[in-house]
Design a protein around this motif. Structure first.
Motif, short mmCIF file in Angstrom:
data_model
loop_
_atom_site.label_atom_id
_atom_site.label_comp_id
_atom_site.label_asym_id
_atom_site.label_seq_id
_atom_site.Cartn_x
_atom_site.Cartn_y
_atom_site.Cartn_z
N LEU A 303 -39.08 -26.38 -29.97
CA LEU A 303 -39.26 -25.00 -29.52
C LEU A 303 -38.09 -24.12 -29.92
O LEU A 303 -38.28 -22.93 -30.21
CB LEU A 303 -39.47 -24.97 -28.01
CG LEU A 303 -40.79 -25.57 -27.53
CD1 LEU A 303 -40.90 -25.48 -26.02
CD2 LEU A 303 -41.97 -24.85 -28.17
N ALA A 304 -36.89 -24.66 -29.94
CA ALA A 304 -35.75 -23.89 -30.42
C ALA A 304 -35.94 -23.51 -31.89
O ALA A 304 -35.66 -22.37 -32.29
CB ALA A 304 -34.46 -24.68 -30.23
N GLY A 305 -36.45 -24.45 -32.68
CA GLY A 305 -36.75 -24.14 -34.07
C GLY A 305 -37.85 -23.11 -34.21
O GLY A 305 -37.78 -22.21 -35.07
N ALA A 306 -38.87 -23.21 -33.35
CA ALA A 306 -39.97 -22.24 -33.40
C ALA A 306 -39.48 -20.84 -33.04
O ALA A 306 -39.91 -19.84 -33.64
CB ALA A 306 -41.08 -22.67 -32.44
N ILE A 307 -38.59 -20.74 -32.06
CA ILE A 307 -38.04 -19.44 -31.69
C ILE A 307 -37.24 -18.84 -32.84
O ILE A 307 -37.33 -17.65 -33.13
CB ILE A 307 -37.17 -19.57 -30.43
CG1 ILE A 307 -38.05 -19.89 -29.22
CG2 ILE A 307 -36.38 -18.30 -30.17
CD1 ILE A 307 -37.27 -20.19 -27.96
N ALA A 308 -36.47 -19.68 -33.52
CA ALA A 308 -35.67 -19.19 -34.65
C ALA A 308 -36.57 -18.68 -35.78
O ALA A 308 -36.30 -17.64 -36.38
CB ALA A 308 -34.75 -20.30 -35.15
N ILE A 309 -37.65 -19.40 -36.05
CA ILE A 309 -38.57 -18.98 -37.11
C ILE A 309 -39.35 -17.73 -36.69
O ILE A 309 -39.66 -16.87 -37.51
CB ILE A 309 -39.54 -20.13 -37.45
CG1 ILE A 309 -38.75 -21.31 -38.03
CG2 ILE A 309 -40.61 -19.68 -38.43
CD1 ILE A 309 -39.59 -22.55 -38.27
N THR A 338 -34.06 -17.80 -23.59
CA THR A 338 -35.02 -18.89 -23.73
C THR A 338 -34.53 -19.92 -24.76
O THR A 338 -34.65 -21.13 -24.55
CB THR A 338 -36.39 -18.35 -24.15
OG1 THR A 338 -36.82 -17.37 -23.20
CG2 THR A 338 -37.42 -19.46 -24.21
N ALA A 339 -33.98 -19.44 -25.88
CA ALA A 339 -33.44 -20.36 -26.88
C ALA A 339 -32.28 -21.17 -26.31
O ALA A 339 -32.14 -22.37 -26.60
CB ALA A 339 -32.98 -19.57 -28.11
N ALA A 340 -31.45 -20.54 -25.47
CA ALA A 340 -30.34 -21.26 -24.86
C ALA A 340 -30.85 -22.36 -23.92
O ALA A 340 -30.29 -23.46 -23.86
CB ALA A 340 -29.44 -20.29 -24.10
N VAL A 341 -31.93 -22.06 -23.19
CA VAL A 341 -32.51 -23.07 -22.29
C VAL A 341 -33.08 -24.23 -23.10
O VAL A 341 -32.98 -25.40 -22.70
CB VAL A 341 -33.59 -22.44 -21.39
CG1 VAL A 341 -34.28 -23.51 -20.55
CG2 VAL A 341 -32.97 -21.39 -20.48
N MET A 342 -33.70 -23.93 -24.25
CA MET A 342 -34.20 -25.01 -25.10
C MET A 342 -33.06 -25.91 -25.57
O MET A 342 -33.19 -27.13 -25.64
CB MET A 342 -34.93 -24.43 -26.31
CG MET A 342 -36.21 -23.67 -25.98
SD MET A 342 -37.44 -24.65 -25.11
CE MET A 342 -37.36 -23.90 -23.48
N LEU A 343 -31.93 -25.30 -25.89
CA LEU A 343 -30.75 -26.10 -26.26
C LEU A 343 -30.29 -26.94 -25.07
O LEU A 343 -29.87 -28.09 -25.24
CB LEU A 343 -29.62 -25.17 -26.72
CG LEU A 343 -28.28 -25.85 -27.04
CD1 LEU A 343 -28.44 -26.86 -28.17
CD2 LEU A 343 -27.22 -24.82 -27.40
N ALA A 344 -30.38 -26.36 -23.87
CA ALA A 344 -30.02 -27.12 -22.67
C ALA A 344 -30.94 -28.33 -22.50
O ALA A 344 -30.50 -29.41 -22.06
CB ALA A 344 -30.09 -26.23 -21.44
N TYR A 345 -32.23 -28.18 -22.84
CA TYR A 345 -33.15 -29.32 -22.79
C TYR A 345 -32.71 -30.41 -23.77
O TYR A 345 -32.80 -31.60 -23.46
CB TYR A 345 -34.57 -28.87 -23.13
CG TYR A 345 -35.25 -28.12 -22.01
CD1 TYR A 345 -34.88 -28.29 -20.69
CD2 TYR A 345 -36.29 -27.23 -22.27
CE1 TYR A 345 -35.50 -27.61 -19.67
CE2 TYR A 345 -36.92 -26.54 -21.26
CZ TYR A 345 -36.52 -26.73 -19.96
OH TYR A 345 -37.14 -26.06 -18.94
N VAL A 346 -32.26 -30.00 -24.95
CA VAL A 346 -31.79 -30.98 -25.93
C VAL A 346 -30.59 -31.75 -25.38
O VAL A 346 -30.52 -32.99 -25.47
CB VAL A 346 -31.43 -30.27 -27.25
CG1 VAL A 346 -30.78 -31.24 -28.23
CG2 VAL A 346 -32.69 -29.66 -27.89
N VAL A 347 -29.64 -31.01 -24.81
CA VAL A 347 -28.45 -31.67 -24.25
C VAL A 347 -28.84 -32.58 -23.09
O VAL A 347 -28.37 -33.72 -22.98
CB VAL A 347 -27.44 -30.60 -23.78
CG1 VAL A 347 -26.25 -31.26 -23.08
CG2 VAL A 347 -26.95 -29.78 -24.97
N ASN A 423 -26.65 -17.87 -22.58
CA ASN A 423 -26.58 -17.94 -24.04
C ASN A 423 -26.13 -19.33 -24.45
O ASN A 423 -25.89 -20.21 -23.61
CB ASN A 423 -25.65 -16.86 -24.60
CG ASN A 423 -24.25 -16.93 -24.01
OD1 ASN A 423 -23.67 -18.00 -23.89
ND2 ASN A 423 -23.71 -15.79 -23.61
N VAL A 424 -26.01 -19.54 -25.75
CA VAL A 424 -25.69 -20.87 -26.27
C VAL A 424 -24.32 -21.35 -25.77
O VAL A 424 -24.16 -22.51 -25.38
CB VAL A 424 -25.73 -20.86 -27.81
CG1 VAL A 424 -25.24 -22.19 -28.36
CG2 VAL A 424 -27.15 -20.58 -28.30
#
Length: 479
Positions: A303-309, A338-347, A423-424
């Motif tokens: 989802l982080a990749g989808a948000i970036a695209i 939302t992108a920061a939360v997706m990164l939090a899911y990765v971590v 944020n990130v």
């Protein structure tokens, strides 16, 4: 009390060796009976009763974990949208920084310049001024040249308007004007969605919701005059706006608003509850934790990749209406949290995978636990040497292992309340803080103790190893 003597230790060792030999002999005899069972007839049949595999619990646990990890990103988006729709401070906090973005400033200057030009009707205004200044009878040549002079003066007026607007929009004062406009617009929108009879209505008959430029331009007029553009005093009341939404059916919109706010407030807790229940129900908790971590990591990364695209796609779709730089700035501001939360899911997924491996029965997990116990012992010893760890605290923390999760939940709630908008870098900072909080707790807790009591060796184990060992024993065939 004096310790055991050398003779006592040797006697005890001999007893243990004899007991070990007896048990080994019993195992060999049991193996002999199993081998001879088929040839000795029905009387010598050995009945093997397989232990329950808990497949139902395992399936239910994995199912709940999968549902939770699928709901997690949906709940994140819903919670963000609900907060932005209902909380004026959150909405302003998300969009207010756009006033400092050069691409957005250029877009505002373009829109405001066009609105002022249309309100003034610059060409007609310049022609009227020239007709009052130039007398056709006394200066016929100048009157003939007014047809060429008028467009040039009108263009110069537009350049002056744009230059003055650029100076004002790039000033610090504009950020305050922009924030006030956002706050006013959002309050009006919330009043419409919540059917507030006392609130100002900011939606027309066709359902168009927009940011009004009138209050912005009204506050910019004095600044334009101070910047040297005295013609700003002649700017009439401007009825211009930037469309932010279209709501063709207000009744349906209010229903959707209600559903969004309710879903955004409830769904994250549902996802969290399902994840916890899934891990608890599963008979192999370390394995369940690894599955949950893997799913969260993959989902967050995708989802982080989808948000970036998505930013590039959105910019390409409306490139003819809004400059690409401005679109990227607005899209990034709207999707940054939302992108920061997706990164939090990765971590979080990576942490859960490591935790599952650490708690499991593999050789890697055993080695990691041994190394961790060694480091914890050093840290606890250092605290004890300085008198910084009260007596009995370690024993209480080991006996009440759930206090670790309560402590981490408290730290996480504190971070969530203070790091807004997320944020990130906030994710990185929060990860470090949570890691340090866990390390402090574990150092005060200390490693598992091994207590030798005469004939027994009692190991105080805090965690899930006992449950895991019991499950492994149940999987063995029972005779």
């Amino acid at each position: 009390m004096a310790g055991p003597t050398k003779a006592q230790i040797e006697a005890r060792l001999a007893e243990l060796e004899a007991e070990n030999a007896r048990l080994r002999g019993a195992l060999e005899e049991n193996a002999t009976l199993r081998a001879a069972a088929p040839a000795s007839g029905p009387a010598a049949t050995v009945t093997v009763v397989p232990a329950p595999r808990h497949r139902g619990r395992a399936f239910l646990g994995i199912l709940l974990i999968v549902i939770a990890t699928l709901l997690a990103p949906v709940s994140t988006v819903a919670a963000f949208a609900a907060r932005e729709a209902s909380d004026t401070d959150a909405f302003v906090g998300t969009l207010a920084p756009l006033a400092q973005d050069p691409a957005v400033q250029a877009l505002i200057v373009d829109e405001a310049t066009d609105a002022i030009d249309q309100a003034l009707d610059t060409d007609a205004l310049v022609n009227e001024l020239l007709s009052q200044v130039i007398d056709e009878n006394s200066t016929p040549r100048l009157a003939n040249a007014s047809d060429l002079l008028g467009p040039l003066l009108a263009d110069q007026a537009r350049v002056a308007i744009r230059s003055a607007l650029t100076t004002v929009v790039q000033s610090d004062a504009f950020a305050t004007v922009w924030e006030e406009a956002l706050r006013l617009t959002h309050k009006q929108l919330v009043a419409v969605m919540e059917a507030d009879a006392e609130g100002a209505v900011s939606i027309d008959d066709t359902g168009v919701v927009s940011i009004q430029l009138a209050p912005i331009i009204a506050q910019l007029k004095p600044a334009l005059v101070d910047a040297g553009f005295t013609l700003a005093d002649s700017i009439p009341e401007v009825d211009a706006s930037i469309t932010v939404a279209e709501v063709p059916a207000i009744a349906k919109a209010r229903l959707g608003y209600s559903v969004l706010t309710t879903t955004g407030n409830v769904l994250p807790w549902v996802a969290l509850l399902l994840l916890i229940v899934g891990v608890v129900v599963h008979p192999r908790r370390p394995r369940a934790i690894i599955v949950a971590g893997t799913l969260l990591l993959v989902t967050g990364a995708l989802l982080a990749g989808a948000i970036a695209i998505g930013g590039s796609v959105a910019a390409a779709m409306i490139a003819t209406e809004v400059p690409t730089d401005a679109t990227n700035a607005i899209y990034g501001q709207l999707t940054g949290e939302t992108a920061a939360v997706m990164l939090a899911y990765v971590v979080l997924g990576a942490v859960l995978i490591l935790a599952g491996i650490f708690a499991g029965g593999s050789s890697l997990g055993s080695g990691a636990r041994g190394a961790g116990s060694s480091w914890l012992a050093r840290g606890s010893g250092a605290l004890d040497a300085r008198g910084w760890r009260p007596e009995g605290v370690g024993l209480v923390l080991r006996r009440m292992g759930w206090l670790l999760w309560l402590w981490l939940a408290f730290v996480l709630a504190l971070l969530a309340a203070t790091l807004r908008p997320l944020n990130v870098w906030d994710v990185v900072f929060g990860t470090v803080v949570l890691g340090l909080a866990a390390a402090v707790f574990l150092v005060f807790r200390g490693p598992d103790e091994v207590v030798v009591v005469e004939d027994e060796v009692e190991v105080d184990v805090v965690g899930e190893r006992a449950d895991a060992d019991f499950d492994e024993f149940e999987d063995e065939p029972q005779i």
